[in-house]
Scaffold this motif. Structure first.
Motif, PDB file in Angstrom:
ATOM      1  N   UNK A 583       1.006  -1.012   0.306  1.00 51.85           N
ATOM      2  CA  UNK A 583      -0.463   0.149   0.044  1.00 51.85           C
ATOM      3  C   UNK A 583       1.385   1.125  -0.024  1.00 51.85           C
ATOM      4  N   UNK A 584       1.771   1.477   0.755  1.00 54.44           N
ATOM      5  CA  UNK A 584       2.566   2.385   0.946  1.00 54.44           C
ATOM      6  C   UNK A 584       3.220   2.533  -0.151  1.00 54.44           C
ATOM      7  N   UNK A 585       3.829   1.924  -1.040  1.00 54.00           N
ATOM      8  CA  UNK A 585       4.398   1.874  -2.672  1.00 54.00           C
ATOM      9  C   UNK A 585       3.267   2.807  -3.503  1.00 54.00           C
ATOM     10  N   UNK A 586       1.953   1.396  -3.333  1.00 56.19           N
ATOM     11  CA  UNK A 586       1.241   2.283  -4.148  1.00 56.19           C
ATOM     12  C   UNK A 586       1.040   3.332  -4.091  1.00 56.19           C
ATOM     13  N   UNK A 587       1.201   4.221  -2.678  1.00 60.12           N
ATOM     14  CA  UNK A 587       0.832   5.970  -2.977  1.00 60.12           C
ATOM     15  C   UNK A 587       2.164   6.634  -3.445  1.00 60.12           C
ATOM     16  N   UNK A 588       3.152   5.520  -2.661  1.00 61.20           N
ATOM     17  CA  UNK A 588       4.051   6.756  -3.162  1.00 61.20           C
ATOM     18  C   UNK A 588       4.126   6.878  -5.251  1.00 61.20           C
ATOM     19  N   UNK A 589       3.807   5.484  -5.702  1.00 52.36           N
ATOM     20  CA  UNK A 589       3.391   5.518  -7.073  1.00 52.36           C
ATOM     21  C   UNK A 589       3.017   6.747  -7.445  1.00 52.36           C
ATOM     22  N   UNK A 593       3.713   9.864  -9.489  1.00 55.76           N
ATOM     23  CA  UNK A 593       3.060   9.806 -11.007  1.00 55.76           C
ATOM     24  C   UNK A 593       2.578  11.577 -10.594  1.00 55.76           C
ATOM     25  N   UNK A 594       1.609  11.834  -9.680  1.00 56.96           N
ATOM     26  CA  UNK A 594       0.629  13.286 -10.315  1.00 56.96           C
ATOM     27  C   UNK A 594       1.475  14.180 -10.130  1.00 56.96           C
ATOM     28  N   UNK A 595       3.237  14.219  -9.581  1.00 54.89           N
ATOM     29  CA  UNK A 595       3.978  15.004  -9.623  1.00 54.89           C
ATOM     30  C   UNK A 595       4.834  15.579 -10.771  1.00 54.89           C
ATOM     31  N   UNK A 596       5.177  14.309 -11.366  1.00 54.01           N
ATOM     32  CA  UNK A 596       5.482  14.371 -13.196  1.00 54.01           C
ATOM     33  C   UNK A 596       4.281  14.587 -13.348  1.00 54.01           C
TER      34      UNK A 596
END
Length: 596
Positions: A583-589, A593-596
């Protein structure tokens, strides 16, 4: 006498106690959702003149848990008033089918058309290749069956057939489950509600469940695709009931947390409470992962939810997996219960005894772990029961495995099968001693201390509820869900096949039961009330703490006996850690992605 009258008599039957008498009370505890739903549908059919202009439809409702049903008298009243009639035995569960069959035969003998619907009929038709003998036998005697749900104006067809004296042997709607949106309000007249404990009624906002628990009948009767009422439907239900003084409700959805419209529904209730000052309270049922839904618990309690029933079922991961209850994560139990507690809700949980891996020693050990490590208020114990309509029942039937032929025992409060590890005696002892352990004076004091330590704890309410559960089991011999105030018994209402007792035997015995039970109950209440007064008077009650209610980091939680001493606990912790990492990895991705 008016031959243009049609009488629709709805009866929610009770079931028999071990002596063969209907379980009835001066005041019963839980109102019947099925009765309220069908009454609302019948009122709508009457309003739209389902039988045409000039035919007057009269509705009569009986909840047999608090109102005696006398077929002879009802039949005579119908004949006196004139017209035609249909007796509908509604919401009949498997344990209620013997009582329903007895009533049906009496009505048929009086010449009154009779139909039976509910979970037993629907479950058997849904899951079995052939209709069970008890259904076939009664159908051959002229009783009709209704399988499925009565929304979508399906009562109209049944009414017309009854009016024409041409009821079909079976009305089967199991393959066509209706939408609930816009359907009539589930409602009972207040004159019926007064016979329940307080101004309570019940209704559902959704039906169906996506899970696959093998012991459950809901998924096979109501389907695995969830169907919901709207926020407008909910507001209409509340307003219609509130107008007649009903302001406490049990929302009977098997899992309200899986209702995708939970937030608009709660928001509507919050608006009624906070903007229009509606004094309304609710009991709901949820799963053990509801706390993961953002704002769910916060909005639930703002909406008036003050009691919540949680499908805990077990603290052994292997048992949960064997029952296909994969959604339950024991690593989440403590956090979830603490969150409900912090918002002032009283927590109930169901606990099933008799999974394949259980032993008497393991069951009683697990109960002690729950008492110590989980901040639960009320715990209800059930036998693992192969209910007709469940996968468990179908599997045992296909293997020709012994199951008790007496459907009256299929109330989750009686053992109806054998266990692979425990003897019959051990299983029954484990069940009985689990109740005794959880509702011991010592543990009642612990629960009261936990409640008194929290500003929203309501220890007086906890005392009342715990004593209700304790007394129903110990002194009335019934499950608390079937309980009530002041047991009623009628000599001539005994189960068919059992002798009618002589008045000089029945009445002295009944009188002695009343006196002895009330004396024992008063003594127990007096004893525990002294504990309550001591807890309330304690100057340091706000500083009380124990393992169950104390904050704890994840590392410390892994040392809990619930994790270390139950089979599968270590694997559950490991899986929980993996899931959290994913879940943590998914949130970080997602963030990257949102930042990009």
């Amino acid at each position: 006498m008016d031959l243009r009258d049609f009488h629709f008599i709805m009866i929610k039957p009770t079931h028999y106690d071990d002596d063969g008498y209907p379980i009835q009370w001066l005041r019963s505890a839980i109102p019947s959702n099925t009765l309220a739903s069908l009454n609302g549908l019948a009122e709508a059919a009457r309003e739209r003149n389902a039988l045409g202009e000039g035919v007057h439809i009269h509705l009569h409702a009986y909840d047999e848990t608090n109102k005696r049903v006398m077929p002879g008298k009802i039949a005579r009243d119908i004949k006196k008033r004139g017209g035609k009639a249909l007796i509908a035995l509604v919401g009949v569960q498997s344990n209620q089918f013997p009582r329903a069959a007895d009533l049906a035969r009496k009505f048929m003998a009086e010449g009154v058309q009779t139909a039976i619907g509910g979970f037993h009929v629907s479950g058997c038709i849904s899951m079995l290749d052939e209709m069970p003998a008890e259904l076939v036998e009664l159908q051959d005697e002229g009783v009709s069956y209704f399988a499925g749900e009565a929304e979508d104006r399906r009562l109209d067809q049944v009414f017309r057939d009854a009016w024409d004296s041409d009821l079909k042997p079976l009305y089967n709607f199991m393959a066509d489950l209706p939408s609930l949106g816009g359907e009539p309000t589930p409602i009972l007249p207040s004159k019926h509600i007064q016979f329940t404990a307080g101004s309570h009624s019940s209704f559902d906002l959704g039906r169906g469940c996506p899970y696959q628990c093998s012991f459950c009948t809901i998924i096979n009767v109501q389907g695995r695709k969830s169907r919901f009422r709207s926020a407008d439907d909910l507001e209409r239900i509340i307003r219609d009931n509130y107008e007649q003084g009903i302001n406490r409700f049990f929302i009977t959805d098997d899992n309200f947390a899986r209702n995708r419209e939970w937030e608009p529904l709660f928001d509507r209730l919050i608006a009624l409470r906070e903007k229009e000052n509606f004094d309304i309270k609710f009991i709901i049922q949820v799963d053990t992962l509801c706390h993961r839904i953002e704002n769910f618990i916060e909005k639930a309690t703002r909406a008036g939810v003050n009691r919540v029933f949680i499908g805990l079922e077990n603290i052994n991961p292997d048992n949960l997996l064997a029952a296909k209850k994969r959604q339950n994560k024991i690593t989440e139990y403590r956090e979830m219960l603490q969150k409900w507690r912090n918002h002032g809700a009283t927590t109930y949980a169901g606990y099933i005894i008799g999974f394949p891996g259980d032993t008497k020693e393991a069951v009683l050990r697990d109960v002690e772990i729950i008492k110590k490590e989980l901040p639960l208020d009320l715990l209800e114990f059930f036998y693992l029961t192969p209910l007709p309509g469940s996968e468990d029942h179908k599997v045992l039937l296909s293997k020709n495995t012994w199951m008790d032929p007496d459907l009256n025992k299929y109330d989750l409060n009686h053992r109806v099968s054998h266990h692979p590890k425990m003897t019959d005696t051990e299983w029954e002892e484990a069940y009985r001693e689990a109740w005794e352990s959880y509702y011991s004076d010592e543990h009642i004091e612990t629960v009261l201390r936990r409640a008194a330590a929290h500003p929203k704890g309501r220890p007086g309410n906890k005392l009342f509820l715990m004593m209700w559960f304790k007394l129903m089991v110990q002194h009335e011999g019934v499950h608390p869900l079937e309980g009530g105030y002041f047991r009623l018994k009628f000599r001539r209402d005994r189960r068919s096949g059992l002798p009618i007792e002589h008045p000089l035997v029945f009445y002295p015995k009944y009188f002695w039961q009343i006196v002895s039970k009330h004396w024992a109950s008063v003594a127990a209440v007096w004893r525990v009330h002294r504990i309550y007064k001591k807890v309330k008077a304690s100057p340091d009650r706000r500083s009380y703490s124990d393992i169950a209610i104390a904050p704890m980091d994840k590392a410390s939680e892994e040392d809990l006996a619930m994790i270390k001493e139950t089979r599968g606990g270590t694997e559950a912790v490991a899986k929980s850690a993996r899931d959290a990492a994913l879940r943590k990895a998914g949130k970080e991705r997602a963030k990257a992605s949102a930042s990009a």
